[in-house]
Design a protein around this motif. Structure first.
Motif, PDB file in Angstrom:
ATOM      1  N   ASP A 443      65.672 -25.461 161.483  1.00 28.40           N
ATOM      2  CA  ASP A 443      66.382 -24.325 160.885  1.00 28.40           C
ATOM      3  C   ASP A 443      66.194 -24.309 159.370  1.00 28.40           C
ATOM      4  N   GLY A 444      66.394 -23.149 158.777  1.00 27.75           N
ATOM      5  CA  GLY A 444      66.322 -23.069 157.330  1.00 27.75           C
ATOM      6  C   GLY A 444      65.779 -21.741 156.849  1.00 27.75           C
ATOM      7  N   VAL A 445      65.169 -21.775 155.674  1.00 25.26           N
ATOM      8  CA  VAL A 445      64.627 -20.581 155.019  1.00 25.26           C
ATOM      9  C   VAL A 445      63.118 -20.754 154.889  1.00 25.26           C
ATOM     10  N   PHE A 446      62.372 -19.707 155.179  1.00 30.20           N
ATOM     11  CA  PHE A 446      60.907 -19.754 155.134  1.00 30.20           C
ATOM     12  C   PHE A 446      60.389 -18.456 154.554  1.00 30.20           C
ATOM     13  N   TRP A 447      59.112 -18.450 154.229  1.00 29.77           N
ATOM     14  CA  TRP A 447      58.469 -17.169 153.927  1.00 29.77           C
ATOM     15  C   TRP A 447      57.152 -17.075 154.652  1.00 29.77           C
ATOM     16  N   LEU A 448      56.806 -15.854 155.025  1.00 30.46           N
ATOM     17  CA  LEU A 448      55.562 -15.547 155.725  1.00 30.46           C
ATOM     18  C   LEU A 448      54.602 -14.898 154.742  1.00 30.46           C
ATOM     19  N   GLU A 449      53.501 -15.574 154.491  1.00 29.66           N
ATOM     20  CA  GLU A 449      52.452 -15.030 153.628  1.00 29.66           C
ATOM     21  C   GLU A 449      51.521 -14.155 154.451  1.00 29.66           C
ATOM     22  N   GLN A 450      51.348 -12.919 154.031  1.00 27.10           N
ATOM     23  CA  GLN A 450      50.370 -12.061 154.685  1.00 27.10           C
ATOM     24  C   GLN A 450      48.974 -12.461 154.200  1.00 27.10           C
ATOM     25  N   VAL A 451      48.108 -12.724 155.161  1.00 23.24           N
ATOM     26  CA  VAL A 451      46.739 -13.150 154.867  1.00 23.24           C
ATOM     27  C   VAL A 451      45.782 -12.090 155.412  1.00 23.24           C
ATOM     28  N   ARG A 452      44.797 -11.716 154.607  1.00 21.21           N
ATOM     29  CA  ARG A 452      43.801 -10.738 155.065  1.00 21.21           C
ATOM     30  C   ARG A 452      42.423 -11.381 155.037  1.00 21.21           C
ATOM     31  N   THR A 453      41.711 -11.240 156.145  1.00 23.52           N
ATOM     32  CA  THR A 453      40.393 -11.845 156.292  1.00 23.52           C
ATOM     33  C   THR A 453      39.405 -10.813 156.810  1.00 23.52           C
TER      34      THR A 453
END
Length: 474
Positions: A443-453
């Motif tokens: 559990d906790g706090v996260f961030w999702l990085e958008q990656v473009r390839t």
């Protein structure tokens, strides 16, 4: 002209589809593309969790973001209700439940990989905190924190200013909220235009409501401040209305007249209403029903956007196991028509955030689900059980047409309750911060990085080596 498919090609396509059906969602090659032609995938980063910090918090829920210490970088306030099991089936006067919970701040920096995490409240001050709100209540130029605790009060935390990372945060449990039920949400906004925020909170009555709780009504409350927010007698309590398990009371200018109204969602009544702000200087409101054609919405999490491009805010939210949006009519009191965005079935939809994810100029929706199994271990599950899910829905341009679902991750455990859209890494595309519960010790706090390839890659890259099991779709 459609070209015929050979038997061999058809067989290969069938095998590929079968293989994808057995591939965990996160490992499946992404099919989502951005307006610039790149393929969209997601990389997870941890902001705050118990393994990193050694603080035994869990049950992460509410999430708000702003620059609290005025250093030019946004910070994250999160609440964690420590709910491997709910401690009270319903509120009983005089009952003392085990006190647990944490209010945390992750102070930001020039790098989205570097955060300073502290606890500002825990235990008896923050028993099962569910939500948080930010407002400068004492007028010193620094944002303070309001917390809704399910066990059961509203907590005010006063920002000490430049020393916010090291100094004690003075506090007050609003005395008229102490041991009165279960506060699940809290909001702060200046409703009457006098420069001082009001606090709005629905009281759902019990942390885990039973049949008797559904059969009674509890209030949506408004608190007006007159003086020092650290003094209990400075707060004036009003009731807006009473409902069966009210669970939202969000300030938003729904009718577009320049002042903030309040949208209420009630789980027991399974309906929405809104209080029109009369802007009369006396906090006068008129209640309007939001009658919906084609759906029922209880409104735990709602988002607001003009999806029909008619100049009026529409409402997005969960309806049964679907996400829908309802179109605001031209006249108050007319029916709001519902349109389907999509579904995670058999997984439900809990958290959501509206943003232009693919850069094509219209608003898409990031969403998360709520696993319903064990909270401290994966256990035995069926792929048809409601599990923890991340995904986003691509706007087709005409929001009344069919939206495209893009799956990111599906794990045995995970409650993805809140999202905030930000370009955290400054690369020009939208990332997301979120909270995760139901997954101790993850559990906790996260961030999702958008990656473009340029070519398709796996839809999701997780942050931890050890994790709750990633699984396929049913």
């Amino acid at each position: 002209m459609i070209k015929p498919v050979s038997c061999l090609a058809a067989a290969l396509l069938f095998c590929a589809a079968a293989a994808c059906a057995q591939t965990p969602v996160g490992a499946t090659p992404t099919r989502a593309t951005a307006a610039d032609g790149g393929f969209i995938s997601w990389r997870e980063h941890i902001i705050d969790d118990s393994e990193i910090t050694g603080v035994p918090f869990s049950g992460s829920d509410g999430l708000v973001m702003a620059d609290l210490d005025k250093d030019g970088f946004e910070d994250v306030v999160s609440v964690h209700e420590s709910d491997a099991e709910y401690d009270s089936a319903r509120f009983v006067p005089g009952f003392v439940a085990p006190l647990a919970g944490h209010v945390r701040i992750a102070f930001g920096s020039a790098s989205p990989e570097s955060w300073t995490n502290i606890t500002v409240a825990e235990g008896a001050d923050a028993p099962a905190p569910e939500d948080a709100a930010l407002a400068d209540m004492n007028g010193d130029g620094y944002l303070d924190v309001l917390v809704a605790a399910e066990l059961a009060h509203i907590l005010y935390l006063q920002n000490p200013g430049a020393g916010a990372r090291e100094e004690h945060w003075p506090r007050l449990i609003l005395p008229m909220t102490r041991d009165r039920g279960s506060y699940i949400r809290v909001f702060a906004a200046d409703l009457d235009g006098d420069g001082v925020a009001e606090v709005i909170a629905p009281n759902k009555g019990a942390q885990s409501p039973g049949p008797d709780d559904y059969a009674r009504s509890t209030p949506v409350e408004l608190y007006r401040l007159h003086g020092d927010p650290l003094q209990g007698d400075s707060w004036e309590r009003r009731e807006l209305g009473r409902y069966s398990i009210p669970q939202n009371a969000e300030p938003v200018d729904l009718d577009g007249d320049g002042d903030l109204d309040i949208v209420v969602g009630a789980r027991g009544d399974n309906r929405l209403v809104f209080f029109e702000n009369l802007n009369d200087g006396e906090l006068g409101f008129v209640e309007h029903a939001i009658g919906i054609n084609g759906a029922n919405m209880a409104g735990f999490n709602l988002e607001y956007a003009d999806l029909s491009n008619d100049g009026r805010l529409d409402i997005l939210g969960a309806a049964a196991r679907e996400m829908v949006w309802i179109e605001q009519p031209e006249r108050k009191g007319d029916t709001w028509n519902a349109y389907t965005i999509g579904s995670f079935a058999p997984d439900g939809i809990t958290g959501m955030e509206v943003a232009d994810i693919d850069g094509d100029g219209d608003l898409d929706v990031m969403a998360g689900s709520y696993s319903r199994g064990l909270r401290t271990g994966d256990g035995d599950i069926d792929l048809n059980d409601p599990l923890g899910r991340l995904g986003w829905f691509e706007n087709p341009g005409d929001a009344k047409a069919a939206w495209t679902r893009h799956d990111i991750s599906r794990r045995v455990r995970g409650m993805f309750d809140k999202f905030i859209a930000r370009d955290l890494d400054g690369d020009g595309d939208m990332d997301f911060l979120g909270t995760r519960g139901n997954s101790r010790p993850f559990d906790g706090v996260f961030w999702l990085e958008q990656v473009r390839t340029e070519q398709p890659v796996a839809a999701f890259s997780r942050a931890r080596q050890a994790e709750s099991e990633e699984v396929p779709l049913p």
